[in-house]
Design a protein around this motif. Structure first.
Motif, PDB file in Angstrom:
ATOM      1  N   VAL A  21       0.842  -1.202   0.000  1.00 56.48           N
ATOM      2  CA  VAL A  21       0.000   0.000   0.000  1.00 56.48           C
ATOM      3  C   VAL A  21       0.875   1.250   0.000  1.00 56.48           C
ATOM      4  O   VAL A  21       0.630   2.206  -0.749  1.00 56.48           O
ATOM      5  N   LEU A  22       1.916   1.232   0.824  1.00 55.67           N
ATOM      6  CA  LEU A  22       2.844   2.368   0.873  1.00 55.67           C
ATOM      7  C   LEU A  22       3.558   2.539  -0.467  1.00 55.67           C
ATOM      8  O   LEU A  22       3.776   3.671  -0.925  1.00 55.67           O
ATOM      9  N   LEU A  23       3.918   1.417  -1.093  1.00 51.57           N
ATOM     10  CA  LEU A  23       4.571   1.467  -2.409  1.00 51.57           C
ATOM     11  C   LEU A  23       3.668   2.173  -3.428  1.00 51.57           C
ATOM     12  O   LEU A  23       4.126   3.046  -4.176  1.00 51.57           O
ATOM     13  N   LEU A  24       2.394   1.802  -3.473  1.00 50.85           N
ATOM     14  CA  LEU A  24       1.479   2.373  -4.458  1.00 50.85           C
ATOM     15  C   LEU A  24       1.264   3.864  -4.224  1.00 50.85           C
ATOM     16  O   LEU A  24       1.202   4.660  -5.176  1.00 50.85           O
ATOM     17  N   ILE A  25       1.152   4.252  -2.948  1.00 46.37           N
ATOM     18  CA  ILE A  25       0.968   5.672  -2.641  1.00 46.37           C
ATOM     19  C   ILE A  25       2.218   6.463  -3.015  1.00 46.37           C
ATOM     20  O   ILE A  25       2.146   7.537  -3.632  1.00 46.37           O
ATOM     21  N   ALA A  26       3.384   5.912  -2.655  1.00 46.13           N
ATOM     22  CA  ALA A  26       4.645   6.579  -2.995  1.00 46.13           C
ATOM     23  C   ALA A  26       4.815   6.676  -4.511  1.00 46.13           C
ATOM     24  O   ALA A  26       5.247   7.709  -5.037  1.00 46.13           O
ATOM     25  N   TYR A  27       4.445   5.604  -5.209  1.00 45.93           N
ATOM     26  CA  TYR A  27       4.527   5.595  -6.674  1.00 45.93           C
ATOM     27  C   TYR A  27       3.658   6.704  -7.269  1.00 45.93           C
ATOM     28  O   TYR A  27       4.081   7.423  -8.188  1.00 45.93           O
ATOM     29  N   LEU A  28       2.460   6.848  -6.746  1.00 46.58           N
ATOM     30  CA  LEU A  28       1.552   7.886  -7.244  1.00 46.58           C
ATOM     31  C   LEU A  28       2.097   9.283  -6.956  1.00 46.58           C
ATOM     32  O   LEU A  28       2.035  10.176  -7.813  1.00 46.58           O
ATOM     33  N   VAL A  29       2.659   9.474  -5.762  1.00 44.03           N
ATOM     34  CA  VAL A  29       3.242  10.774  -5.400  1.00 44.03           C
ATOM     35  C   VAL A  29       4.415  11.102  -6.319  1.00 44.03           C
ATOM     36  O   VAL A  29       4.521  12.220  -6.850  1.00 44.03           O
ATOM     37  N   PHE A  30       5.307  10.136  -6.523  1.00 45.35           N
ATOM     38  CA  PHE A  30       6.480  10.367  -7.378  1.00 45.35           C
ATOM     39  C   PHE A  30       6.060  10.635  -8.824  1.00 45.35           C
ATOM     40  O   PHE A  30       6.628  11.496  -9.500  1.00 45.35           O
ATOM     41  N   PHE A  31       5.070   9.890  -9.290  1.00 43.45           N
ATOM     42  CA  PHE A  31       4.633  10.074 -10.680  1.00 43.45           C
ATOM     43  C   PHE A  31       3.990  11.446 -10.854  1.00 43.45           C
ATOM     44  O   PHE A  31       4.214  12.131 -11.857  1.00 43.45           O
ATOM     45  N   LEU A  32       3.189  11.865  -9.875  1.00 41.65           N
ATOM     46  CA  LEU A  32       2.580  13.195  -9.942  1.00 41.65           C
ATOM     47  C   LEU A  32       3.637  14.292  -9.893  1.00 41.65           C
ATOM     48  O   LEU A  32       3.507  15.315 -10.566  1.00 41.65           O
ATOM     49  N   SER A  33       4.688  14.080  -9.090  1.00 43.01           N
ATOM     50  CA  SER A  33       5.758  15.081  -9.041  1.00 43.01           C
ATOM     51  C   SER A  33       6.442  15.186 -10.403  1.00 43.01           C
ATOM     52  O   SER A  33       6.809  16.284 -10.843  1.00 43.01           O
ATOM     53  N   GLY A  34       6.600  14.043 -11.091  1.00 39.89           N
ATOM     54  CA  GLY A  34       7.156  14.068 -12.438  1.00 39.89           C
ATOM     55  C   GLY A  34       6.234  14.762 -13.414  1.00 39.89           C
ATOM     56  O   GLY A  34       6.683  15.471 -14.325  1.00 39.89           O
ATOM     57  N   LEU A  35       4.929  14.592 -13.205  1.00 41.73           N
ATOM     58  CA  LEU A  35       3.950  15.258 -14.064  1.00 41.73           C
ATOM     59  C   LEU A  35       3.972  16.766 -13.844  1.00 41.73           C
ATOM     60  O   LEU A  35       3.861  17.546 -14.792  1.00 41.73           O
ATOM     61  N   VAL A  36       4.119  17.177 -12.570  1.00 47.43           N
ATOM     62  CA  VAL A  36       4.229  18.613 -12.266  1.00 47.43           C
ATOM     63  C   VAL A  36       5.421  19.207 -13.007  1.00 47.43           C
ATOM     64  O   VAL A  36       5.314  20.254 -13.666  1.00 47.43           O
ATOM     65  N   ASN A  37       6.578  18.538 -12.895  1.00 45.44           N
ATOM     66  CA  ASN A  37       7.790  19.044 -13.558  1.00 45.44           C
ATOM     67  C   ASN A  37       7.647  19.022 -15.077  1.00 45.44           C
ATOM     68  O   ASN A  37       8.058  19.960 -15.765  1.00 45.44           O
ATOM     69  N   GLY A  38       7.047  17.946 -15.597  1.00 51.06           N
ATOM     70  CA  GLY A  38       6.908  17.820 -17.040  1.00 51.06           C
ATOM     71  C   GLY A  38       5.988  18.863 -17.640  1.00 51.06           C
ATOM     72  O   GLY A  38       6.314  19.482 -18.664  1.00 51.06           O
ATOM     73  N   LEU A  39       4.831  19.078 -17.005  1.00 51.55           N
ATOM     74  CA  LEU A  39       3.891  20.072 -17.513  1.00 51.55           C
ATOM     75  C   LEU A  39       4.442  21.487 -17.379  1.00 51.55           C
ATOM     76  O   LEU A  39       4.260  22.329 -18.264  1.00 51.55           O
ATOM     77  N   ALA A  40       5.126  21.749 -16.261  1.00 47.04           N
ATOM     78  CA  ALA A  40       5.742  23.066 -16.085  1.00 47.04           C
ATOM     79  C   ALA A  40       6.816  23.293 -17.142  1.00 47.04           C
ATOM     80  O   ALA A  40       6.933  24.385 -17.715  1.00 47.04           O
ATOM     81  N   ASN A  41       7.583  22.236 -17.418  1.00 53.55           N
ATOM     82  CA  ASN A  41       8.655  22.342 -18.398  1.00 53.55           C
ATOM     83  C   ASN A  41       8.105  22.604 -19.794  1.00 53.55           C
ATOM     84  O   ASN A  41       8.700  23.343 -20.585  1.00 53.55           O
ATOM     85  N   MET A  42       6.956  22.021 -20.112  1.00 59.90           N
ATOM     86  CA  MET A  42       6.342  22.252 -21.417  1.00 59.90           C
ATOM     87  C   MET A  42       6.023  23.723 -21.640  1.00 59.90           C
ATOM     88  O   MET A  42       6.085  24.224 -22.759  1.00 59.90           O
ATOM     89  N   ASN A  43       5.674  24.411 -20.570  1.00 62.81           N
ATOM     90  CA  ASN A  43       5.305  25.816 -20.690  1.00 62.81           C
ATOM     91  C   ASN A  43       6.510  26.750 -20.745  1.00 62.81           C
ATOM     92  O   ASN A  43       6.471  27.779 -21.418  1.00 62.81           O
TER      93      ASN A  43
END
Length: 357
Positions: A21-43
């Motif tokens: 359960v902790l793995l899945l939550i951490a995975y989601l947090v890390f993936f969202l952080s990558g999405l934040v950086n990726g979308l910001a970088n696109m702009n």
């Protein structure tokens, strides 16, 4: 630590489920952080590529590049800047003449080929003749290549891709770099007329000393980026999602550990009856939480990097190790804080009642 580790070894399945359960939550947090950086970088990618300290816009433009129009006289009145680079920008839909179904929204930048904001070339060569453009390499994945003739929706003129550059997106659109003469053609203006400039990009050791006409303003690069449409709202929204996930994970961990502690009340009662202190049992629970969280976070970290290696090119995800390590540390700290509720329940266990006395 001894008690915590031995209990984990004795109840592997139970603790594997918790770590999963902790793995899945951490995975989601890390993936969202990558999405934040990726979308910001696109702009902001093309703006970061300038390596500029400020940008000069008209005061009435509300820090919007397309809404700002400077005259040649305005540009000549800018003083006390180390390096100046005029720039013009329009948006358009680009389609290959050989395949009109291949279309892509683009931002077109007009720059001087010898200015510091001119693109580096990764394939082909710099624009030279009228009608030449250097394209962002993201367009390669859409089928564009060197030598392609491209029609622009905002003009009846055609341009030719003569080169590609890396890391060049503005407001999520790939950039086409060209000359001011070509930009005049695209806009349908006489080539011999003074080129219209949207802004002046500045490199300066001290932007506060830059002097501009009263109709203009000097905007720090980071402020300009924050004012890009949707940039701030998007980042705040995704960052709040990450924060809520971390809070939710701490609650989940606290519930799991509380239930486990209640189930082990008789065992803790026996241990306390044998003289083992509350402090020792509390350290054991915290150590157990630390082990489970570190394992879950580490596996989530590894799974995130593995996912990133197989994601399609178009997915706007960019993982930053430092950001992920910060989130991992916060995750572990919050999980340990969540274990405090279990620790408090241990203090309330009466050894005699727990063992049926």
């Amino acid at each position: 630590m001894f008690l915590a580790w031995n209990e984990i070894k004795q109840n592997k399945l139970r603790f594997i489920l918790i770590s999963s359960v902790l793995l899945l939550i951490a995975y989601l947090v890390f993936f969202l952080s990558g999405l934040v950086n990726g979308l910001a970088n696109m702009n902001r990618e093309a703006v970061d590529k300038w390596q500029a300290d400020a940008i000069i816009l008209t005061d009435e433009s509300d820090k919007s590049l397309p809404q700002s129009i400077l005259s040649t006289d305005d540009v000549s009145q800018v003083k006390n800047a180390n390096h100046l680079a005029p720039i013009a920008q329009i948006n358009a839909i680009a389609s290959r003449v050989s395949d009109e179904d291949t279309r892509q929204g683009v931002a077109i930048f007009a720059v001087q080929p010898d200015d510091f904001i001119a693109p580096n070339i990764t394939d082909g060569h710099m624009f030279g003749r009228k009608g030449d453009v250097v394209a962002a390499d993201y367009l390669k994945s859409e089928g564009f290549k060197v030598g392609d003739k491209v029609k622009l929706s905002s003009s009846d003129k055609y341009v030719t891709i003569v080169g590609f550059t890396d890391h060049a997106r503005f407001n999520a659109a790939p950039v086409l770099y060209t000359s001011f003469e070509t930009m005049q053609q695209i806009k349908g203006l006489p080539i011999e007329s003074d080129p219209l400039v949207n802004a002046v990009v500045v490199q300066s050791e001290n932007i506060s000393t830059i002097k501009v006409p009263t109709s203009l303003e000097v905007v720090e690069t980071e402020t300009f980026i924050e004012k890009l449409p949707g940039y701030a709202a998007q980042n705040i929204t995704l960052t709040l999602m990450i924060a809520f996930l971390i809070v939710i994970s701490s609650v989940i961990i606290a519930i799991f550990l509380y239930v486990l502690t209640v189930q082990k009340a008789s065992m803790f009662g026996v241990l306390k009856a044998q003289g083992i202190s509350n402090a020792y049992l509390a350290r054991s629970v915290v150590a157990q939480t630390f082990i489970l969280t570190v394992v879950g976070v580490a596996l989530g970290f590894a799974l995130t990097w593995l996912t990133g290696a197989f994601l399609p090119y178009k997915v706007p995800v960019q993982f930053d190790i430092l950001s992920m390590l910060i989130y991992a540390l916060i995750f572990i700290i919050v999980a340990i804080l969540g274990a405090v509720f279990s620790v408090l329940s241990i203090f309330k266990i009466d050894p005699l009642k727990a063992i049926g006395g």
